[in-house]
Design an enzyme around this catalytic site. Structure first.
Site, PDB file in Angstrom:
ATOM      1  N   ALA A  83      12.434  58.715  27.183  1.00  0.00           N
ATOM      2  CA  ALA A  83      10.999  58.818  27.465  1.00  0.00           C
ATOM      3  C   ALA A  83      10.666  60.273  27.799  1.00  0.00           C
ATOM      4  O   ALA A  83      11.046  60.772  28.861  1.00  0.00           O
ATOM      5  CB  ALA A  83      10.617  57.900  28.623  1.00  0.00           C
ATOM      6  N   PRO A  84       9.953  60.987  26.900  1.00  0.00           N
ATOM      7  CA  PRO A  84       9.654  62.396  27.135  1.00  0.00           C
ATOM      8  C   PRO A  84       8.408  62.581  27.984  1.00  0.00           C
ATOM      9  O   PRO A  84       7.512  61.734  28.012  1.00  0.00           O
ATOM     10  CB  PRO A  84       9.411  62.923  25.719  1.00  0.00           C
ATOM     11  CG  PRO A  84       8.815  61.746  25.003  1.00  0.00           C
ATOM     12  CD  PRO A  84       9.488  60.516  25.584  1.00  0.00           C
ATOM     13  N   PHE A 127       2.954  61.838  28.891  1.00  0.00           N
ATOM     14  CA  PHE A 127       4.137  60.997  29.140  1.00  0.00           C
ATOM     15  C   PHE A 127       4.137  59.772  28.234  1.00  0.00           C
ATOM     16  O   PHE A 127       3.094  59.140  28.029  1.00  0.00           O
ATOM     17  CB  PHE A 127       4.144  60.561  30.611  1.00  0.00           C
ATOM     18  CG  PHE A 127       5.163  59.503  30.943  1.00  0.00           C
ATOM     19  CD1 PHE A 127       6.513  59.727  30.736  1.00  0.00           C
ATOM     20  CD2 PHE A 127       4.759  58.282  31.471  1.00  0.00           C
ATOM     21  CE1 PHE A 127       7.446  58.746  31.045  1.00  0.00           C
ATOM     22  CE2 PHE A 127       5.677  57.305  31.789  1.00  0.00           C
ATOM     23  CZ  PHE A 127       7.027  57.534  31.572  1.00  0.00           C
ATOM     24  N   HIS A 128       5.317  59.463  27.677  1.00  0.00           N
ATOM     25  CA  HIS A 128       5.512  58.271  26.850  1.00  0.00           C
ATOM     26  C   HIS A 128       6.602  57.432  27.502  1.00  0.00           C
ATOM     27  O   HIS A 128       7.772  57.796  27.497  1.00  0.00           O
ATOM     28  CB  HIS A 128       5.922  58.663  25.432  1.00  0.00           C
ATOM     29  CG  HIS A 128       5.917  57.509  24.464  1.00  0.00           C
ATOM     30  ND1 HIS A 128       6.515  56.307  24.731  1.00  0.00           N
ATOM     31  CD2 HIS A 128       5.387  57.379  23.221  1.00  0.00           C
ATOM     32  CE1 HIS A 128       6.364  55.490  23.700  1.00  0.00           C
ATOM     33  NE2 HIS A 128       5.670  56.114  22.769  1.00  0.00           N
ATOM     34  N   SER A 129       6.224  56.293  28.055  1.00  0.00           N
ATOM     35  CA  SER A 129       7.186  55.412  28.718  1.00  0.00           C
ATOM     36  C   SER A 129       8.052  54.685  27.691  1.00  0.00           C
ATOM     37  O   SER A 129       7.755  54.665  26.499  1.00  0.00           O
ATOM     38  CB  SER A 129       6.436  54.387  29.580  1.00  0.00           C
ATOM     39  OG  SER A 129       7.346  53.479  30.166  1.00  0.00           O
TER      40      SER A 129
END
Length: 955
Positions: free
Chosen positions: A786-787, A805-807
């Site tokens: 996750a970045p 943010f990407h979960s």
């Protein structure tokens, strides 16, 4: 014997050296007089730039000095006009001095000199204020032409040791000055370092001095001329032919000199250009295959079955069947024409059928090229031309993608509406195939042709697999390796433009090594250099990593020439069929290291890009081993280059030079301006958005960056987070949508964690300067990485933190819990006003939502009453939120756009009821409203929805 001259009285006679002296004096007077007048009258104005003025900047640049201000501009133009006469004469005398029978180089240099003179007048008399575009066109043309003029003059220099010495010194100083010049310009333009532009100005003035001085050296050569004016009777003008005194010929033991001394024929130049374009078509079709295959697992969220189409590259295995091999060899032109189906695939609207059409094109293309190399293996000159076409085709592909901001305009994902040039590309491909295949196979169809080599075909196949994968993996786009070493702001390393031209230059240098230094290219020393470069690229960032990238580019291109040549002289079914099978395996391998959560056995190679790079170099090593063993060093050293081969190489060098000059011009044109303005500057409004762009392929398998650009612009978004944005892999086409969006929209861009960080990508685009950014890989012990990006923006003079943010996926709840805690901590640690643009995978007011929106994080939901969310959320703190909207995606992706508006510098309501109170749009000033065009049916399928089909506004 000198020609006889008509009798008559000599009116004037003077040495040719005075042409050079007059040119030099007039040119220097033009610049120096403008500098003196400008400093005297407008000193503070001409040292002022967009960031700083006196005393931080205290010396003016050339452009500021000779620009639009009166009277310095007039002084400059006057003396430049005086310079033009001697300049034309200088170019003419140089041609007369260096002209040789059957030699084209003197003519080429003379034409270049005339072109430079004319373009100098262009950028002198058409200022950027008059017409910015034409001023840049003339300036770029002048700078680009300087390289062949300088090199050509060096190559043609008569045997005058003093003049040659000065030319070498001045040329070295000129090109050496370019390095610090570019460095300090980037320090000024990108990093905004005070005083950097002054240092840049000194190097810019040095370039002017060196440029004029280089031409002044002709005074030493023109002493051999005497210019005579006679008064003669009669209507005839006499014999106007002028001959230079005898000069010694250049040494003939240098390959480059031998090559450039051949007479030029347009027909052969067209042959070379057609071959290279044919190679470009091969790489265009091959690189498009991964993109159209990738479309299907994206929508299936796992293996779709269509991935089997990548096996179409193994068609050379058919060459092991003698009747098939014979048929293909006899009908090579037809096979190459059939491969062009891959270019016509854009006419097929159905994604499945388009995939199959591209697969057929790849099948025929790999088969045709393998058969072509096989049939030419016994004829070194023709084989070399095909290898150069194949390898230079990749370089041409990189140049085209550099020009089109990482997209290839003839891919089947392009059409007229999204920047495609498919029709033009296909027509040129037909002409190129007709030209490059007009001479049929010259040999038999058995393996006993002259020139066949012993050695392991299996090892050669491993080498072919490694070199084709390495070239595709790292060199298919000039920005791929740059993004490997990207670490965010402040910028401490290369950027895609202009430094993509450096990558292309390294590729060209490697190709020349492979062409002229076969023993070096296949030697273990250069192999070791390539391995060290690959290691630095993999393990280091910023400039250190990029130096490794350049070494890798040089090596891959250098070794490709002898490796393909060695493979062509062995069993084609094994070398190319097995080679492309290995290439396919490596392509899957490099995809598995990122897609491990969605493929069988993926966790075994999770995040092991280092294994991919190591395997690539080992495979290439296998090819090097068999190339050396089948062609010993002693034999290679005894090889005498055929004069016809030298002649043929010259045309490919011309094409290579043209491609390199194009890349330099593109780099200049694409250099960031950094003069970006937010949409509502006067109202001090920040409009932020979040969008999951699904790898820039829309629902119908078309490249979507043009449609994305339009809706982002029309929504007037100042800051946007893009998710699922990392396209720098073979399967995504080695693209970077953020480059296109940033340049077309006028925004700063942070790509986020690079392709070697094994994420699906998170990017940030901003109208406001990005002061600092940090890339995070949040805790992901089980699922996909996750970045996150943590960036500080200068928003109307106030520092504001923005998080993108990407979960992780729904299937990994523990990962998502750990990620929510991590993000909560870093957001809570920020003392500044903050915005989170995110993909959270949670329901409002439930579960991990209460970790993101908590006292620890300090973040608030942009609209707590919006219950219909699962993925995308906008959170904020320390800012006055004034609006929120949800906009439908149309067919661009599978996720909507969410947008929030914030007023900067205004007091934030502390009472929750006051803060969340909705107000009517009529109560909102015009400059704070969302665009009206998205109401109702909207535009192109984009419209406000969910929130009563309208934006919401807050007190």
């Amino acid at each position: 014997m000198a020609p006889k001259l008509k009798d008559g009285d000599v009116v004037l006679a003077f040495s040719g050296k005075w042409v050079s002296w007059i040119h030099t004096i007039a040119a220097y007077c033009a610049f120096i007089s403008a500098l003196i007048v400008g400093v005297s009258l407008h000193y503070h104005k001409i040292v002022q730039n967009e960031h700083y003025g006196y005393p931080d900047e205290w010396f003016p640049s050339v452009s500021a000095t000779i620009g639009d201000r009166y009277p310095e501009r007039s002084f400059f133009m006057l003396f430049i006009a005086i310079t033009s006469g001697p300049r034309f004469v200088l170019v003419g005398l140089w041609y007369l001095l260096t002209a040789r029978p059957n030699s084209n180089l003197p003519k080429f240099v003379a034409y270049t000199g005339l072109f430079r003179t004319l373009t100098c007048g262009g950028w002198t008399y058409v200022t950027s204020t008059d017409d910015h575009d034409w001023h840049d066109i003339f300036m770029i043309s002048y700078l680009v032409a300087t390289l062949p003029w300088t090199i050509g003059c060096l190559a043609l220099s008569p045997d005058n040791a003093r003049a040659v010495k000065y030319r070498k010194y001045l040329a070295g100083a000129f090109f050496g000055t370019l390095i610090p010049l570019i460095y300090f310009f980037i320090q000024h333009k990108v990093h905004k370092v005070a005083g950097a532009y002054t240092i840049y100005a000194f190097f810019e003035w040095s370039l002017v001095l060196f440029d004029v001085a280089f031409d002044a050296v002709t005074a030493l050569d023109f002493e051999t001329f005497e210019l005579v004016v006679k008064d003669v009777k009669g209507a005839s003008k006499g014999n106007t032919k002028m001959l230079a005194d005898s000069v010694l010929e250049k040494q003939k033991d240098k390959q480059v000199g031998q090559i450039l001394s051949h007479r030029f024929f347009w027909s052969e130049a067209i042959d070379a250009a057609a071959d290279v374009y044919h190679g470009f078509v091969f790489w265009s079709i091959l690189t498009s295959l991964g993109v159209v295959v990738w479309f299907f697992p994206l929508w299936h969220m796992g293996i779709s079955g269509y991935e089997i189409i990548i096996m179409t590259t193994v068609s050379p295995f058919l060459l092991s069947i003698k009747p098939v091999r014979s048929m293909v060899v006899k009908h090579l032109r037809l096979c190459h024409f059939l491969s062009l189906a891959g270019l016509l695939a854009y006419q097929v609207e159905d994604p499945v059928l388009r995939l199959f059409t591209v697969g057929f094109g790849v099948w025929m293309s790999c088969l045709s090229w393998a058969a072509t190399c096989y049939t030419e293996a016994g004829y070194p000159i023709r084989l070399e031309s095909k290898i150069l076409a194949w390898t230079m085709g990749l370089l041409a592909s990189s140049v085209v993608k550099f020009a089109f901001k990482t997209s290839n305009p003839i891919w089947p994902t392009s059409h007229a509406s999204n920047g495609g040039l498919n029709g033009l590309g296909f027509i040129l491909a037909v002409l190129a195939v007709m030209r490059s295949t007009r001479r049929g196979p010259t040999g038999g169809n058995d393996l006993n042709l002259q020139g066949r080599q012993e050695g392991s075909s299996v090892l050669a196949g491993l080498g072919i697999g490694g070199i084709f994968f390495g070239m595709h993996f790292l060199l298919a786009d000039s920005s791929t390796m740059i993004l490997w070493v990207w670490e965010g702001y402040p910028i401490k390393g290369p950027i895609a433009a202009p430094h993509g031209a450096f990558t292309i230059a390294a590729m060209g240098a490697g190709l020349l090594i492979g062409l002229f230094r076969d023993s070096l290219a296949t030697g273990w020393t250069l192999y070791g250099v390539g391995c060290i470069g690959a290691a630095l690229l993999t393990t280091r960032s910023n400039w250190t990593g990029y130096y490794g990238a350049l070494a890798t580019a040089v090596y891959l291109m250098a070794v490709s020439v002898p490796l393909i040549g060695s493979a062509a002289r062995k069993n084609p079914a094994t070398t190319f069929g097995f080679g492309f099978l290995v290439y396919n395996f490596m392509t899957l391998f490099h995809t598995w290291v990122v897609a491990y959560a969605f493929v069988p056995g993926g966790h075994l190679v999770r995040e092991r890009t280092d294994w991919v790079v190591t395997a690539t170099m080992i495979l290439i090593g296998c090819g090097v081993f068999t190339a050396i063993s089948s062609n010993p060093t002693t034999q290679r050293k005894r090889t005498v280059i055929n004069p016809n081969a030298r002649k043929q190489r010259s045309y490919y060098i011309y094409v290579l030079s043209a491609l390199q000059l194009c890349s330099v011009a593109i780099a200049y044109l694409r250099f960031p301006t950094y003069d970006y303005v937010p949409y509502h500057k006067d109202e001090k409004i920040l409009t932020a958005g979040i969008w999951t762009i699904h790898f820039s392929l829309d629902n119908d398998m078309w490249s979507s960056e043009y449609r994305m650009r339009d809706v982002i612009k029309e929504l007037e978004i100042d800051v946007i987070g893009l998710l699922e944005s990392d396209l720098q892999r073979i399967t995504a086409g080695n693209r970077d949508t953020t480059q296109f969006l940033a340049e077309d929209l006028g925004m700063y861009v942070d790509y986020g964690p690079g392709p070697n960080k094994h994420t699906w990508g998170a990017a940030l685009l901003s109208k406001f300067p990005i002061v600092n950014s940090t890339h995070h890989l949040t805790p992901s012990p089980v699922g996909e990485l996750a970045p996150a990006i943590e960036a500080t923006l200068d928003v109307y003079g106030e520092m504001i933190d923005v998080f993108v943010f990407h979960s992780g996926q729904e299937e990994d709840p523990e990962d998502r819990r750990l990620q929510s805690e991590y993000m909560s901590r870093i957001m809570g640690a920020s003392p500044r006003p903050s915005i989170l643009l995110s993909y959270l995978v949670t329901k409002p007011l439930e579960g991990n939502y209460n970790t993101y929106v908590s006292k620890e994080s300090g973040m608030l939901d942009i609209d707590p009453t919006d219950w219909d969310r699962w993925c995308e959320y906008i959170l904020y703190k320390g800012l006055k939120r004034i609006g929120y909207a949800r906009v439908s995606r149309s067919t661009i992706t599978d996720t909507e756009i969410q947008v929030g508006k914030f007023a900067i510098g205004e007091q934030v309501p502390q009472d929750e009821k006051v803060r969340n109170r909705n107000i009517l749009e009529a109560e909102v000033p015009e400059g704070r409203r969302f665009p009206q065009m998205f109401r109702g049916e909207g535009v192109r399928g984009h419209f406000y929805h969910v929130l009563d089909d309208a934006p919401r506004y807050y007190a």
